[in-house]
Write a protein that holds these residues in place. Structure first.
Motif, PDB file in Angstrom:
ATOM      1  N   LYS A  54      -1.760 -15.295  -3.333  1.00 18.72           N
ATOM      2  CA  LYS A  54      -2.237 -14.311  -4.293  1.00 18.72           C
ATOM      3  C   LYS A  54      -1.048 -13.438  -4.700  1.00 18.72           C
ATOM      4  O   LYS A  54       0.066 -13.668  -4.255  1.00 18.72           O
ATOM      5  N   PHE A  55      -1.315 -12.429  -5.467  1.00 14.32           N
ATOM      6  CA  PHE A  55      -0.256 -11.492  -5.824  1.00 14.32           C
ATOM      7  C   PHE A  55      -0.483 -10.177  -5.103  1.00 14.32           C
ATOM      8  O   PHE A  55      -1.611  -9.717  -4.980  1.00 14.32           O
ATOM      9  N   CYS A  56       0.613  -9.604  -4.605  1.00 17.24           N
ATOM     10  CA  CYS A  56       0.567  -8.340  -3.870  1.00 17.24           C
ATOM     11  C   CYS A  56      -0.064  -7.255  -4.748  1.00 17.24           C
ATOM     12  O   CYS A  56       0.306  -7.103  -5.910  1.00 17.24           O
ATOM     13  N   SER A  57      -1.003  -6.510  -4.201  1.00 11.92           N
ATOM     14  CA  SER A  57      -1.701  -5.498  -4.998  1.00 11.92           C
ATOM     15  C   SER A  57      -0.799  -4.303  -5.306  1.00 11.92           C
ATOM     16  O   SER A  57      -1.114  -3.504  -6.178  1.00 11.92           O
ATOM     17  N   THR A  58       0.325  -4.185  -4.607  1.00  5.46           N
ATOM     18  CA  THR A  58       1.236  -3.069  -4.851  1.00  5.46           C
ATOM     19  C   THR A  58       2.373  -3.465  -5.796  1.00  5.46           C
ATOM     20  O   THR A  58       2.634  -2.786  -6.785  1.00  5.46           O
ATOM     21  N   CYS A  59       3.057  -4.589  -5.476  1.00  3.29           N
ATOM     22  CA  CYS A  59       4.294  -4.895  -6.213  1.00  3.29           C
ATOM     23  C   CYS A  59       4.212  -6.164  -7.061  1.00  3.29           C
ATOM     24  O   CYS A  59       5.135  -6.471  -7.791  1.00  3.29           O
ATOM     25  N   ASN A  61       4.467  -9.176  -6.179  1.00  3.09           N
ATOM     26  CA  ASN A  61       5.172 -10.291  -5.575  1.00  3.09           C
ATOM     27  C   ASN A  61       4.105 -11.273  -5.077  1.00  3.09           C
ATOM     28  O   ASN A  61       2.944 -10.895  -4.938  1.00  3.09           O
ATOM     29  N   VAL A  62       4.448 -12.533  -4.805  1.00  2.00           N
ATOM     30  CA  VAL A  62       3.433 -13.407  -4.234  1.00  2.00           C
ATOM     31  C   VAL A  62       3.168 -12.992  -2.787  1.00  2.00           C
ATOM     32  O   VAL A  62       4.062 -12.490  -2.105  1.00  2.00           O
ATOM     33  N   ALA A  63       1.944 -13.164  -2.368  1.00  2.00           N
ATOM     34  CA  ALA A  63       1.537 -12.696  -1.051  1.00  2.00           C
ATOM     35  C   ALA A  63       0.411 -13.578  -0.524  1.00  2.00           C
ATOM     36  O   ALA A  63      -0.339 -14.163  -1.300  1.00  2.00           O
ATOM     37  N   GLU A  64       0.322 -13.689   0.794  1.00  2.00           N
ATOM     38  CA  GLU A  64      -0.810 -14.423   1.362  1.00  2.00           C
ATOM     39  C   GLU A  64      -1.923 -13.457   1.766  1.00  2.00           C
ATOM     40  O   GLU A  64      -3.054 -13.863   2.005  1.00  2.00           O
ATOM     41  N   GLU A  65      -1.574 -12.177   1.873  1.00  2.00           N
ATOM     42  CA  GLU A  65      -2.573 -11.147   2.181  1.00  2.00           C
ATOM     43  C   GLU A  65      -2.707 -10.249   0.953  1.00  2.00           C
ATOM     44  O   GLU A  65      -2.131 -10.534  -0.080  1.00  2.00           O
ATOM     45  N   ASP A  66      -3.408  -9.116   1.124  1.00  2.00           N
ATOM     46  CA  ASP A  66      -3.554  -8.187   0.007  1.00  2.00           C
ATOM     47  C   ASP A  66      -2.187  -7.631  -0.420  1.00  2.00           C
ATOM     48  O   ASP A  66      -1.915  -7.439  -1.597  1.00  2.00           O
ATOM     49  N   GLN A  67      -1.333  -7.385   0.596  1.00  2.00           N
ATOM     50  CA  GLN A  67       0.026  -6.917   0.299  1.00  2.00           C
ATOM     51  C   GLN A  67       1.042  -7.944   0.784  1.00  2.00           C
ATOM     52  O   GLN A  67       0.794  -8.672   1.743  1.00  2.00           O
ATOM     53  N   CYS A  68       2.212  -7.967   0.131  1.00  2.00           N
ATOM     54  CA  CYS A  68       3.234  -8.945   0.503  1.00  2.00           C
ATOM     55  C   CYS A  68       3.983  -8.480   1.758  1.00  2.00           C
ATOM     56  O   CYS A  68       3.843  -7.349   2.198  1.00  2.00           O
ATOM     57  N   ARG A  69       4.812  -9.372   2.291  1.00  2.00           N
ATOM     58  CA  ARG A  69       5.544  -9.078   3.525  1.00  2.00           C
ATOM     59  C   ARG A  69       6.545  -7.939   3.346  1.00  2.00           C
ATOM     60  O   ARG A  69       6.828  -7.214   4.290  1.00  2.00           O
ATOM     61  N   ILE A  70       7.083  -7.802   2.152  1.00  2.00           N
ATOM     62  CA  ILE A  70       8.092  -6.753   1.929  1.00  2.00           C
ATOM     63  C   ILE A  70       7.413  -5.377   1.866  1.00  2.00           C
ATOM     64  O   ILE A  70       7.899  -4.419   2.441  1.00  2.00           O
ATOM     65  N   CYS A  71       6.273  -5.304   1.198  1.00  2.00           N
ATOM     66  CA  CYS A  71       5.567  -4.019   1.101  1.00  2.00           C
ATOM     67  C   CYS A  71       5.062  -3.544   2.460  1.00  2.00           C
ATOM     68  O   CYS A  71       4.960  -2.346   2.701  1.00  2.00           O
ATOM     69  N   THR A  72       4.717  -4.482   3.347  1.00  2.00           N
ATOM     70  CA  THR A  72       4.162  -4.079   4.636  1.00  2.00           C
ATOM     71  C   THR A  72       5.232  -3.936   5.718  1.00  2.00           C
ATOM     72  O   THR A  72       4.924  -3.528   6.832  1.00  2.00           O
ATOM     73  N   ASP A  73       6.487  -4.239   5.387  1.00  2.00           N
ATOM     74  CA  ASP A  73       7.569  -4.172   6.381  1.00  2.00           C
ATOM     75  C   ASP A  73       8.062  -2.725   6.509  1.00  2.00           C
ATOM     76  O   ASP A  73       8.653  -2.182   5.570  1.00  2.00           O
ATOM     77  N   PRO A  74       7.831  -2.070   7.663  1.00  2.00           N
ATOM     78  CA  PRO A  74       8.202  -0.658   7.814  1.00  2.00           C
ATOM     79  C   PRO A  74       9.715  -0.432   7.832  1.00  2.00           C
ATOM     80  O   PRO A  74      10.171   0.700   7.681  1.00  2.00           O
ATOM     81  N   ARG A  75      10.495  -1.513   8.005  1.00  2.00           N
ATOM     82  CA  ARG A  75      11.963  -1.348   8.012  1.00  2.00           C
ATOM     83  C   ARG A  75      12.542  -1.246   6.608  1.00  2.00           C
ATOM     84  O   ARG A  75      13.709  -0.931   6.430  1.00  2.00           O
ATOM     85  N   TYR A 103      10.261  -3.815  -3.968  1.00  2.00           N
ATOM     86  CA  TYR A 103      10.326  -4.381  -5.322  1.00  2.00           C
ATOM     87  C   TYR A 103       9.122  -3.998  -6.165  1.00  2.00           C
ATOM     88  O   TYR A 103       8.079  -3.591  -5.645  1.00  2.00           O
ATOM     89  N   HIS A 104       9.306  -4.179  -7.472  1.00  2.00           N
ATOM     90  CA  HIS A 104       8.166  -4.156  -8.392  1.00  2.00           C
ATOM     91  C   HIS A 104       8.381  -5.304  -9.381  1.00  2.00           C
ATOM     92  O   HIS A 104       9.383  -5.331 -10.092  1.00  2.00           O
TER      93      HIS A 104
END
Ligand SMILES: [Zn+2]
Length: 198
Positions: A54-59, A61-75, A103-104
């Protein structure tokens, strides 16, 4: 023209980007001669990618969850936001390892000839993201071609009055091309040498 389903296959392949009639024919005949198990694997992965990605609801980007791995990465640095045209540009920039922010993905570039204006891109969502003041710098990393330049100029005019630091990649990228085709070193250097957008 070929019979029935073979022609259907050639027609479908020919609709893919970068595949002309000759390539479509070549791929079709390759598939006809391939092992059934190989063709099944290809068919399955095509269906799976459509079902799961799917596409990340924030940025966007492609994602397998609601948000992508980059948006959810606290680092990742939440004060840096890199604006790109497509998902493949995220991949290209990640390869350089020069960028630690988020990213956006706009979903394209402004192109009046193709009927794509700012409303067709994820620009409204970008402004919403910037509203809470977390982001301090927006890096415009659109393609170094006519449409990419037009998009960056449009965004610069819109973002500069917001009091953010707005930067663009340094020159040195092959003009007229796509960001994704720049080699890692050149793209990495363009990132490090980014300059204020005016
Ligand atoms: Zn995301």
């Amino acid at each position: 023209m070929y019979e029935g389903v073979v022609q259907d296959l050639i027609d479908e392949l020919g609709r893919l980007p970068g595949i002309g009639p000759k390539s479509a024919q070549r791929i079709a005949f390759h598939l006809l001669q391939a092992e059934a198990a190989d063709v099944r694997r290809l068919a399955e992965v095509l269906l799976e990618v459509k079902a799961r990605v799917k596409f990340c609801s924030t940025c966007f980007n492609v994602a397998e969850e609601d948000q992508c791995r980059i948006c959810t990465d606290p680092r990742r640095d939440p004060t840096l936001l890199c604006v790109v045209e497509e998902y493949k540009d995220v991949v290209a920039i990640e390869r350089t390892r020069e960028f630690k922010g988020r990213y956006h993905v706009l979903g394209g570039a402004i192109s009046p000839i193709d009927g794509i204006g700012p409303e067709q891109l994820h620009i409204r969502e970008l402004l919403t993201r910037l509203a809470d003041g977390t982001v301090g710098e927006v890096i415009l990393a659109t393609d170094p071609n006519l449409e990419g330049e037009a998009t960056a100029t449009y965004l610069t005019r819109m973002l500069n009055p917001l009091g953010l630091r707005v930067t663009r990649l340094a020159s040195g990228l092959p003009v007229g091309g796509d960001l994704e085709y720049a080699d890692e070193v050149t793209l990495g250097r363009a990132f490090v040498g980014r300059q204020a957008a005016t």
